[in-house]
Structure formats: C-alpha cells, structure tokens
Design a protein around this motif. Structure first.
Motif, PDB file in Angstrom:
ATOM      1  N   ALA A   1     -19.041  26.253 -39.160  1.00 18.28           N
ATOM      2  CA  ALA A   1     -20.170  27.162 -38.918  1.00 18.28           C
ATOM      3  C   ALA A   1     -21.480  26.480 -39.269  1.00 18.28           C
ATOM      4  O   ALA A   1     -22.481  26.615 -38.540  1.00 18.28           O
ATOM      5  N   GLU A   2     -21.491  25.749 -40.358  1.00 20.43           N
ATOM      6  CA  GLU A   2     -22.716  25.040 -40.761  1.00 20.43           C
ATOM      7  C   GLU A   2     -23.107  24.008 -39.715  1.00 20.43           C
ATOM      8  O   GLU A   2     -24.273  23.906 -39.319  1.00 20.43           O
ATOM      9  N   VAL A   3     -22.129  23.244 -39.242  1.00 24.12           N
ATOM     10  CA  VAL A   3     -22.389  22.228 -38.222  1.00 24.12           C
ATOM     11  C   VAL A   3     -22.870  22.876 -36.935  1.00 24.12           C
ATOM     12  O   VAL A   3     -23.854  22.443 -36.323  1.00 24.12           O
ATOM     13  N   ALA A   4     -22.182  23.928 -36.510  1.00 25.90           N
ATOM     14  CA  ALA A   4     -22.501  24.568 -35.231  1.00 25.90           C
ATOM     15  C   ALA A   4     -23.918  25.110 -35.209  1.00 25.90           C
ATOM     16  O   ALA A   4     -24.664  24.910 -34.234  1.00 25.90           O
ATOM     17  N   THR A   5     -24.313  25.787 -36.264  1.00 20.97           N
ATOM     18  CA  THR A   5     -25.646  26.393 -36.279  1.00 20.97           C
ATOM     19  C   THR A   5     -26.752  25.360 -36.497  1.00 20.97           C
ATOM     20  O   THR A   5     -27.899  25.588 -36.117  1.00 20.97           O
ATOM     21  N   ARG A   6     -26.382  24.216 -37.084  1.00 21.33           N
ATOM     22  CA  ARG A   6     -27.371  23.145 -37.258  1.00 21.33           C
ATOM     23  C   ARG A   6     -27.549  22.341 -35.971  1.00 21.33           C
ATOM     24  O   ARG A   6     -28.675  22.021 -35.580  1.00 21.33           O
ATOM     25  N   VAL A   7     -26.451  22.031 -35.302  1.00 19.47           N
ATOM     26  CA  VAL A   7     -26.497  21.202 -34.091  1.00 19.47           C
ATOM     27  C   VAL A   7     -26.941  22.008 -32.875  1.00 19.47           C
ATOM     28  O   VAL A   7     -27.633  21.498 -31.991  1.00 19.47           O
ATOM     29  N   ILE A   8     -26.551  23.292 -32.839  1.00 16.27           N
ATOM     30  CA  ILE A   8     -26.919  24.180 -31.726  1.00 16.27           C
ATOM     31  C   ILE A   8     -27.773  25.317 -32.290  1.00 16.27           C
ATOM     32  O   ILE A   8     -27.268  26.412 -32.568  1.00 16.27           O
ATOM     33  N   PRO A   9     -29.066  25.085 -32.507  1.00 16.88           N
ATOM     34  CA  PRO A   9     -29.915  26.148 -33.068  1.00 16.88           C
ATOM     35  C   PRO A   9     -29.874  27.401 -32.192  1.00 16.88           C
ATOM     36  O   PRO A   9     -29.920  27.329 -30.967  1.00 16.88           O
ATOM     37  N   GLY A  10     -29.751  28.538 -32.855  1.00 15.94           N
ATOM     38  CA  GLY A  10     -29.704  29.802 -32.126  1.00 15.94           C
ATOM     39  C   GLY A  10     -28.320  30.217 -31.680  1.00 15.94           C
ATOM     40  O   GLY A  10     -28.161  31.278 -31.055  1.00 15.94           O
ATOM     41  N   ALA A  11     -27.308  29.406 -31.992  1.00 19.49           N
ATOM     42  CA  ALA A  11     -25.939  29.763 -31.599  1.00 19.49           C
ATOM     43  C   ALA A  11     -25.418  30.925 -32.436  1.00 19.49           C
ATOM     44  O   ALA A  11     -25.692  31.018 -33.637  1.00 19.49           O
ATOM     45  N   GLY A  12     -24.656  31.805 -31.800  1.00 17.53           N
ATOM     46  CA  GLY A  12     -23.949  32.869 -32.494  1.00 17.53           C
ATOM     47  C   GLY A  12     -22.494  32.482 -32.673  1.00 17.53           C
ATOM     48  O   GLY A  12     -21.960  31.672 -31.907  1.00 17.53           O
ATOM     49  N   LEU A  13     -21.834  33.052 -33.676  1.00 17.80           N
ATOM     50  CA  LEU A  13     -20.457  32.683 -33.991  1.00 17.80           C
ATOM     51  C   LEU A  13     -19.539  33.899 -33.950  1.00 17.80           C
ATOM     52  O   LEU A  13     -19.951  35.022 -34.266  1.00 17.80           O
ATOM     53  N   ALA A  14     -18.301  33.643 -33.574  1.00 14.17           N
ATOM     54  CA  ALA A  14     -17.277  34.676 -33.591  1.00 14.17           C
ATOM     55  C   ALA A  14     -15.941  34.013 -33.884  1.00 14.17           C
ATOM     56  O   ALA A  14     -15.793  32.795 -33.751  1.00 14.17           O
ATOM     57  N   VAL A  15     -14.960  34.811 -34.302  1.00 10.85           N
ATOM     58  CA  VAL A  15     -13.619  34.286 -34.560  1.00 10.85           C
ATOM     59  C   VAL A  15     -12.571  35.189 -33.922  1.00 10.85           C
ATOM     60  O   VAL A  15     -12.786  36.388 -33.740  1.00 10.85           O
ATOM     61  N   GLU A  16     -11.447  34.567 -33.593  1.00 12.62           N
ATOM     62  CA  GLU A  16     -10.253  35.291 -33.172  1.00 12.62           C
ATOM     63  C   GLU A  16      -9.212  35.172 -34.272  1.00 12.62           C
ATOM     64  O   GLU A  16      -8.960  34.070 -34.790  1.00 12.62           O
ATOM     65  N   ARG A  17      -8.612  36.299 -34.642  1.00  7.06           N
ATOM     66  CA  ARG A  17      -7.515  36.329 -35.599  1.00  7.06           C
ATOM     67  C   ARG A  17      -6.323  37.026 -34.949  1.00  7.06           C
ATOM     68  O   ARG A  17      -6.487  37.742 -33.962  1.00  7.06           O
ATOM     69  N   VAL A  18      -5.149  36.820 -35.491  1.00  2.42           N
ATOM     70  CA  VAL A  18      -3.975  37.535 -34.998  1.00  2.42           C
ATOM     71  C   VAL A  18      -3.194  38.111 -36.166  1.00  2.42           C
ATOM     72  O   VAL A  18      -3.259  37.595 -37.287  1.00  2.42           O
ATOM     73  N   GLY A  19      -2.466  39.186 -35.860  1.00  2.00           N
ATOM     74  CA  GLY A  19      -1.574  39.777 -36.841  1.00  2.00           C
ATOM     75  C   GLY A  19      -0.132  39.533 -36.441  1.00  2.00           C
ATOM     76  O   GLY A  19       0.238  38.426 -36.056  1.00  2.00           O
ATOM     77  N   ARG A  20       0.676  40.585 -36.455  1.00  2.68           N
ATOM     78  CA  ARG A  20       2.093  40.439 -36.120  1.00  2.68           C
ATOM     79  C   ARG A  20       2.391  40.782 -34.671  1.00  2.68           C
ATOM     80  O   ARG A  20       3.461  40.462 -34.161  1.00  2.68           O
TER      81      ARG A  20
END
Length: 270
Positions: A94-113
């Motif tokens: 996340a630190e790299v992404a927001t530093r290298v791509i200013p203005g980028a938004g972040l999201a994640v995918e998780r899974v359960g069972r």
C-alpha cells in the motif's frame, strides 16, 4: 493431442460481449466434459462471481479464482485453498502503490469458507477507491481496515490511467514482493502473492489428477492469462486478446464474439 484438461479465462474469452455463453460454445464445452475431459475456469473473478458462469454453462466446474490465489469448488460451494498477502506485506504494498501512483485508491479481496461467507467481509475498499466496473459489491471502510487482515488480492485503481502504464511503474518496486498483473486496461492493477498465477492455480487442479501441462489446452485474452498460456501444452489467445496474450500463445483463434473457444474445441469434440 486430445487434451485431458481445458482451462479457460471467463471475461473476454468464455463469455461473449453480453457476458453470456453462446449455444455453440456451451455445446462444445459440454461435449468435451461428457467425453471425460476436465474443465476448469481460470479467472481474476472472486468466487462470489462464479455462480452466474455456472448457471450459463449448465454444470459446476472447479474454478481457479483471483488470478490463481483461490481454488473454489463450485459444485459444493467450498473454498478449497487460498494463498494470501500478509498484513505486513499489504502495508508495504500500500505504501509503495500510493507513493508510485499518486491518487491511487486501494481495495482488497478476501475469502471465507464459501463464495458468500457472511462471516468474512470480502471486498473492502478505501473511501477514495473508484470502481473500474459497474455494479460493485464493495464495502467502503477506512484504509486501515482495508489492510488489517490477510487478503488474496490487492487492487490498485486510478481512474483515467492506463493499467499497462501503472503496472510498468509499479513493477520495479513490487515485483519481488507480489505478482503484479491486470485484466483490464482501465486503470486497475492487481497484486497476488508472489509465485501465484493462473498457471500455478490450474496446476494445483491438474497435478492430483495426474495431468501434466502438456495435456492442457488453455484459453485467455489478457496479461493475467499469459503465464497460463505459456504453461499449457496448447495456449490459445482470443482474436480480441491483448498483444501480450497473443504473443504468449501457440495460436490465435477468433474473438470471443465469434465462438473462438468453441472453434478450437470442435477439432476434438462435436
């Protein structure tokens, strides 16, 4: 070669422009499956987006989801395995992404069972994350909450940007920590655990069945399909494919709007 296993991408490959499986493609896939061939979906989609594909096919195949990070049995609605990015690694990415791509938004995918495990919030995005597709099913939370649990995929999004340009900028910083790819050129880059690709996911299905890469025919259309197209005994790019996918393939068929997948399968079945 009569393939022992068919592995196919979903969007832009198995599905047509209306996100449907055409009657011709459905018949070709059905003929192969009826003859005893293993059929596997290999997609960037999460498990919860697999049921409509199952309905369109008329049967429930094994699904390699999240670009290889998740193995999902759609017949029993069970997550069989999941490879995740740790909390510490997510924070670094996340630190790299927001530093290298200013203005980028972040999201994640998780899974359960299961595909719709209510106990696991599955698609979490930061408040500044703009979606690259219609009808998103995300939950907006703080960036801290996005990153506070292991995830199968990190999504980096910048509206109006080119995914190819974003990937090129991020690769020198992320390439040793995660596998970086994209399935749309609409300003969206995806990161999964290092060494995880559609090829590794399909191999996870094939190996216990005694099926080697040389006995696999694989179909795809985007850069996230490249490892699978290179790995398979026969890698087939769609006529509508990204140049990188075409370059990696053994052959190029007609577009997904012209039953490209069916035209190849019909050599052996129907």
């Amino acid at each position: 070669m009569l393939p022992a296993l068919i592995a196919t991408d979903v969007d832009g490959t198995l599905l047509d422009a209306d996100e449907l499986v055409t009657p011709r493609t459905k018949a070709a896939v059905r003929a192969a499956v009826d003859a005893g061939t293993t059929f596997v979906l290999a997609t960037g989609r999460p498990p919860r987006w697999i049921p409509p594909v199952v309905d369109a096919l008329g049967f429930a195949p094994m699904a390699v989801c999240a670009n290889g990070a998740v193995l999902y049995d759609s017949a029993t609605d069970r997550i069989l395995s999941a490879k995740t990015l740790s909390v510490d690694l997510l924070a670094e990415l996340a630190e790299v992404a927001t530093r290298v791509i200013p203005g980028a938004g972040l999201a994640v995918e998780r899974v359960g069972r299961s595909a719709h495990d209510a106990a696991t919030p599955q698609f979490l995005s930061s408040p500044d994350y703009e979606h690259a597709w219609l009808n998103p099913d995300n939950t907006v939370v703080s960036l801290e909450d996005v990153l506070n649990a292991p995830a199968v995929k990190l999504l980096i999004r910048k509206s109006g940007a080119s995914s190819a340009d974003m990937a090129a900028a991020l690769a020198p910083h992320i390439g040793l920590e995660g596998d970086l790819t994209y399935s749309t050129n609409n300003g969206l880059v995806e990161v999964v655990p290092l060494g995880v690709t559609k090829a590794s996911g399909v191999d996870e299905v094939a190996r216990p069945l005694g099926i080697a890469a040389g006995d696999v025919v694989a179909f795809g259309d985007m850069p996230n399909d490249v490892p699978m197209l290179l790995w398979a005994g026969l890698g087939v790019a769609m006529g509508n494919a990204h140049p990188d996918a075409k370059a990696a393939a053994d052959e190029v068929t007609t577009p997904n709007t012209d039953d490209g997948l069916a035209r190849v399968l019909e050599r052996w079945w129907l």
